[in-house]
Motif scaffolding. Structure first.
Motif, PDB file in Angstrom:
ATOM      1  N   SER A   1       2.079  18.893  -4.613  1.00  0.00           N
ATOM      2  CA  SER A   1       0.722  18.429  -4.343  1.00  0.00           C
ATOM      3  C   SER A   1       0.733  17.329  -3.290  1.00  0.00           C
ATOM      4  O   SER A   1       1.723  16.634  -3.117  1.00  0.00           O
ATOM      5  CB  SER A   1       0.101  17.881  -5.614  1.00  0.00           C
ATOM      6  OG  SER A   1      -0.115  18.901  -6.536  1.00  0.00           O
ATOM      7  N   ALA A   2      -0.392  17.156  -2.668  1.00  0.00           N
ATOM      8  CA  ALA A   2      -0.523  16.144  -1.614  1.00  0.00           C
ATOM      9  C   ALA A   2      -0.579  14.747  -2.221  1.00  0.00           C
ATOM     10  O   ALA A   2      -0.891  14.565  -3.389  1.00  0.00           O
ATOM     11  CB  ALA A   2      -1.786  16.406  -0.814  1.00  0.00           C
ATOM     12  N   ASN A   3      -0.296  13.751  -1.401  1.00  0.00           N
ATOM     13  CA  ASN A   3      -0.400  12.365  -1.832  1.00  0.00           C
ATOM     14  C   ASN A   3      -1.861  11.997  -2.016  1.00  0.00           C
ATOM     15  O   ASN A   3      -2.717  12.493  -1.296  1.00  0.00           O
ATOM     16  CB  ASN A   3       0.238  11.433  -0.804  1.00  0.00           C
ATOM     17  CG  ASN A   3       1.739  11.544  -0.798  1.00  0.00           C
ATOM     18  OD1 ASN A   3       2.354  11.778  -1.830  1.00  0.00           O
ATOM     19  ND2 ASN A   3       2.340  11.384   0.355  1.00  0.00           N
ATOM     20  N   PRO A   4      -2.160  11.115  -2.970  1.00  0.00           N
ATOM     21  CA  PRO A   4      -3.535  10.665  -3.151  1.00  0.00           C
ATOM     22  C   PRO A   4      -4.004   9.886  -1.918  1.00  0.00           C
ATOM     23  O   PRO A   4      -3.197   9.282  -1.215  1.00  0.00           O
ATOM     24  CB  PRO A   4      -3.453   9.731  -4.357  1.00  0.00           C
ATOM     25  CG  PRO A   4      -2.110   9.899  -4.936  1.00  0.00           C
ATOM     26  CD  PRO A   4      -1.239  10.523  -3.913  1.00  0.00           C
ATOM     27  N   VAL A   5      -5.299   9.898  -1.696  1.00  0.00           N
ATOM     28  CA  VAL A   5      -5.887   9.156  -0.584  1.00  0.00           C
ATOM     29  C   VAL A   5      -6.847   8.138  -1.171  1.00  0.00           C
ATOM     30  O   VAL A   5      -7.716   8.484  -1.963  1.00  0.00           O
ATOM     31  CB  VAL A   5      -6.637  10.095   0.382  1.00  0.00           C
ATOM     32  CG1 VAL A   5      -7.323   9.296   1.477  1.00  0.00           C
ATOM     33  CG2 VAL A   5      -5.684  11.124   0.970  1.00  0.00           C
ATOM     34  N   ALA A   6      -6.687   6.886  -0.789  1.00  0.00           N
ATOM     35  CA  ALA A   6      -7.540   5.817  -1.302  1.00  0.00           C
ATOM     36  C   ALA A   6      -8.715   5.569  -0.372  1.00  0.00           C
ATOM     37  O   ALA A   6      -8.579   5.638   0.843  1.00  0.00           O
ATOM     38  CB  ALA A   6      -6.725   4.540  -1.450  1.00  0.00           C
ATOM     39  N   THR A   7      -9.860   5.295  -0.960  1.00  0.00           N
ATOM     40  CA  THR A   7     -11.004   4.795  -0.213  1.00  0.00           C
ATOM     41  C   THR A   7     -11.075   3.308  -0.537  1.00  0.00           C
ATOM     42  O   THR A   7     -11.333   2.932  -1.674  1.00  0.00           O
ATOM     43  CB  THR A   7     -12.305   5.486  -0.665  1.00  0.00           C
ATOM     44  OG1 THR A   7     -12.167   6.884  -0.437  1.00  0.00           O
ATOM     45  CG2 THR A   7     -13.500   4.941   0.095  1.00  0.00           C
ATOM     46  N   VAL A   8     -10.804   2.474   0.433  1.00  0.00           N
ATOM     47  CA  VAL A   8     -10.726   1.031   0.213  1.00  0.00           C
ATOM     48  C   VAL A   8     -12.101   0.413   0.416  1.00  0.00           C
ATOM     49  O   VAL A   8     -12.704   0.550   1.475  1.00  0.00           O
ATOM     50  CB  VAL A   8      -9.691   0.395   1.170  1.00  0.00           C
ATOM     51  CG1 VAL A   8      -9.631  -1.105   0.964  1.00  0.00           C
ATOM     52  CG2 VAL A   8      -8.324   1.037   0.962  1.00  0.00           C
ATOM     53  N   LEU A   9     -12.596  -0.270  -0.623  1.00  0.00           N
ATOM     54  CA  LEU A   9     -13.902  -0.918  -0.544  1.00  0.00           C
ATOM     55  C   LEU A   9     -13.792  -2.322   0.031  1.00  0.00           C
ATOM     56  O   LEU A   9     -14.680  -2.787   0.721  1.00  0.00           O
ATOM     57  CB  LEU A   9     -14.549  -0.964  -1.927  1.00  0.00           C
ATOM     58  CG  LEU A   9     -14.767   0.392  -2.585  1.00  0.00           C
ATOM     59  CD1 LEU A   9     -15.365   0.214  -3.976  1.00  0.00           C
ATOM     60  CD2 LEU A   9     -15.653   1.276  -1.734  1.00  0.00           C
ATOM     61  N   ASP A  10     -12.700  -3.006  -0.280  1.00  0.00           N
ATOM     62  CA  ASP A  10     -12.469  -4.358   0.206  1.00  0.00           C
ATOM     63  C   ASP A  10     -10.987  -4.649   0.072  1.00  0.00           C
ATOM     64  O   ASP A  10     -10.395  -4.327  -0.949  1.00  0.00           O
ATOM     65  CB  ASP A  10     -13.272  -5.360  -0.624  1.00  0.00           C
ATOM     66  CG  ASP A  10     -13.105  -6.792  -0.141  1.00  0.00           C
ATOM     67  OD1 ASP A  10     -12.753  -7.001   1.031  1.00  0.00           O
ATOM     68  OD2 ASP A  10     -13.337  -7.705  -0.952  1.00  0.00           O
ATOM     69  N   SER A  11     -10.391  -5.214   1.081  1.00  0.00           N
ATOM     70  CA  SER A  11      -8.968  -5.510   0.988  1.00  0.00           C
ATOM     71  C   SER A  11      -8.619  -6.797   1.704  1.00  0.00           C
ATOM     72  O   SER A  11      -8.812  -6.924   2.897  1.00  0.00           O
ATOM     73  CB  SER A  11      -8.131  -4.373   1.579  1.00  0.00           C
ATOM     74  OG  SER A  11      -6.758  -4.726   1.522  1.00  0.00           O
ATOM     75  N   ILE A  16      -2.462  -0.377   1.456  1.00  0.00           N
ATOM     76  CA  ILE A  16      -1.513   0.075   0.445  1.00  0.00           C
ATOM     77  C   ILE A  16      -1.308   1.569   0.634  1.00  0.00           C
ATOM     78  O   ILE A  16      -2.270   2.335   0.707  1.00  0.00           O
ATOM     79  CB  ILE A  16      -2.043  -0.227  -0.976  1.00  0.00           C
ATOM     80  CG1 ILE A  16      -2.219  -1.737  -1.136  1.00  0.00           C
ATOM     81  CG2 ILE A  16      -1.113   0.353  -2.026  1.00  0.00           C
ATOM     82  CD1 ILE A  16      -2.993  -2.131  -2.379  1.00  0.00           C
ATOM     83  N   ILE A  17      -0.061   1.992   0.714  1.00  0.00           N
ATOM     84  CA  ILE A  17       0.274   3.405   0.885  1.00  0.00           C
ATOM     85  C   ILE A  17       0.471   4.027  -0.491  1.00  0.00           C
ATOM     86  O   ILE A  17       1.289   3.560  -1.276  1.00  0.00           O
ATOM     87  CB  ILE A  17       1.572   3.578   1.716  1.00  0.00           C
ATOM     88  CG1 ILE A  17       1.455   2.865   3.067  1.00  0.00           C
ATOM     89  CG2 ILE A  17       1.909   5.053   1.875  1.00  0.00           C
ATOM     90  CD1 ILE A  17       0.351   3.364   3.953  1.00  0.00           C
ATOM     91  N   THR A  30       2.476   1.177  -2.395  1.00  0.00           N
ATOM     92  CA  THR A  30       3.462   0.250  -1.837  1.00  0.00           C
ATOM     93  C   THR A  30       2.896  -0.530  -0.645  1.00  0.00           C
ATOM     94  O   THR A  30       2.133  -0.009   0.159  1.00  0.00           O
ATOM     95  CB  THR A  30       4.735   0.984  -1.371  1.00  0.00           C
ATOM     96  OG1 THR A  30       4.380   1.994  -0.429  1.00  0.00           O
ATOM     97  CG2 THR A  30       5.454   1.637  -2.516  1.00  0.00           C
ATOM     98  N   LEU A  31       3.300  -1.793  -0.583  1.00  0.00           N
ATOM     99  CA  LEU A  31       3.005  -2.680   0.538  1.00  0.00           C
ATOM    100  C   LEU A  31       3.924  -3.883   0.378  1.00  0.00           C
ATOM    101  O   LEU A  31       3.886  -4.566  -0.657  1.00  0.00           O
ATOM    102  CB  LEU A  31       1.540  -3.108   0.540  1.00  0.00           C
ATOM    103  CG  LEU A  31       1.108  -4.022   1.690  1.00  0.00           C
ATOM    104  CD1 LEU A  31       1.314  -3.340   3.050  1.00  0.00           C
ATOM    105  CD2 LEU A  31      -0.347  -4.436   1.531  1.00  0.00           C
ATOM    106  N   ALA A  32       4.754  -4.126   1.338  1.00  0.00           N
ATOM    107  CA  ALA A  32       5.780  -5.167   1.257  1.00  0.00           C
ATOM    108  C   ALA A  32       5.195  -6.530   0.898  1.00  0.00           C
ATOM    109  O   ALA A  32       4.303  -7.041   1.571  1.00  0.00           O
ATOM    110  CB  ALA A  32       6.546  -5.258   2.570  1.00  0.00           C
ATOM    111  N   GLY A  33       5.681  -7.096  -0.209  1.00  0.00           N
ATOM    112  CA  GLY A  33       5.312  -8.436  -0.633  1.00  0.00           C
ATOM    113  C   GLY A  33       3.887  -8.617  -1.115  1.00  0.00           C
ATOM    114  O   GLY A  33       3.441  -9.739  -1.335  1.00  0.00           O
ATOM    115  N   ALA A  34       3.159  -7.533  -1.336  1.00  0.00           N
ATOM    116  CA  ALA A  34       1.726  -7.622  -1.642  1.00  0.00           C
ATOM    117  C   ALA A  34       1.389  -7.927  -3.100  1.00  0.00           C
ATOM    118  O   ALA A  34       0.275  -8.330  -3.392  1.00  0.00           O
ATOM    119  CB  ALA A  34       1.029  -6.327  -1.238  1.00  0.00           C
ATOM    120  N   PHE A  35       2.345  -7.746  -4.017  1.00  0.00           N
ATOM    121  CA  PHE A  35       2.039  -7.853  -5.443  1.00  0.00           C
ATOM    122  C   PHE A  35       2.920  -8.897  -6.133  1.00  0.00           C
ATOM    123  O   PHE A  35       3.753  -8.578  -6.969  1.00  0.00           O
ATOM    124  CB  PHE A  35       2.229  -6.485  -6.115  1.00  0.00           C
ATOM    125  CG  PHE A  35       1.603  -5.355  -5.346  1.00  0.00           C
ATOM    126  CD1 PHE A  35       0.230  -5.243  -5.238  1.00  0.00           C
ATOM    127  CD2 PHE A  35       2.390  -4.414  -4.701  1.00  0.00           C
ATOM    128  CE1 PHE A  35      -0.348  -4.212  -4.517  1.00  0.00           C
ATOM    129  CE2 PHE A  35       1.827  -3.368  -3.985  1.00  0.00           C
ATOM    130  CZ  PHE A  35       0.448  -3.273  -3.891  1.00  0.00           C
TER     131      PHE A  35
END
Length: 86
Positions: A1-11, A16-17, A30-35
């Motif tokens: 299956s394909a990777n999920p796609v996010a709809t970002v409302l505010d960031s 984030i991949i 994933t996003l380096a150092g984000a969490f």
């Protein structure tokens, strides 16, 4: 299956991949150092089936895992990731 796609409302975090990482509807964001530990709050909401368990786990400073029972339950659902400043 394909990777999920996010709809970002505010960031304030960045882009984030999302990558499918397991059977069914398991995805890793994933996003380096984000969490960073003790400053990251995760709040999943499954709109399609409110009684279906959705879990989100902070794995490390670079990734979170989202798990739901079936692929289609992520469609139209909200995933909130808040990172508080130090």
């Amino acid at each position: 299956s394909a990777n999920p796609v996010a709809t970002v409302l505010d960031s304030g975090v960045g882009t984030i991949i999302l990558t499918r990482t397991g059977e069914g509807a398991t995805a890793t964001g994933t996003l380096a150092g984000a969490f960073p530990a003790a400053r990251t709050a995760l709040s999943p909401v499954c709109r399609k089936s409110p009684n279906t368990p959705v879990s989100m786990t902070r794995v490390n400073d670079n990734s979170v895992v989202i798990e739901v029972g079936a692929d289609d339950l992520l469609v139209g659902s909200l995933v909130e990731i808040k990172v508080f400043s130090s």
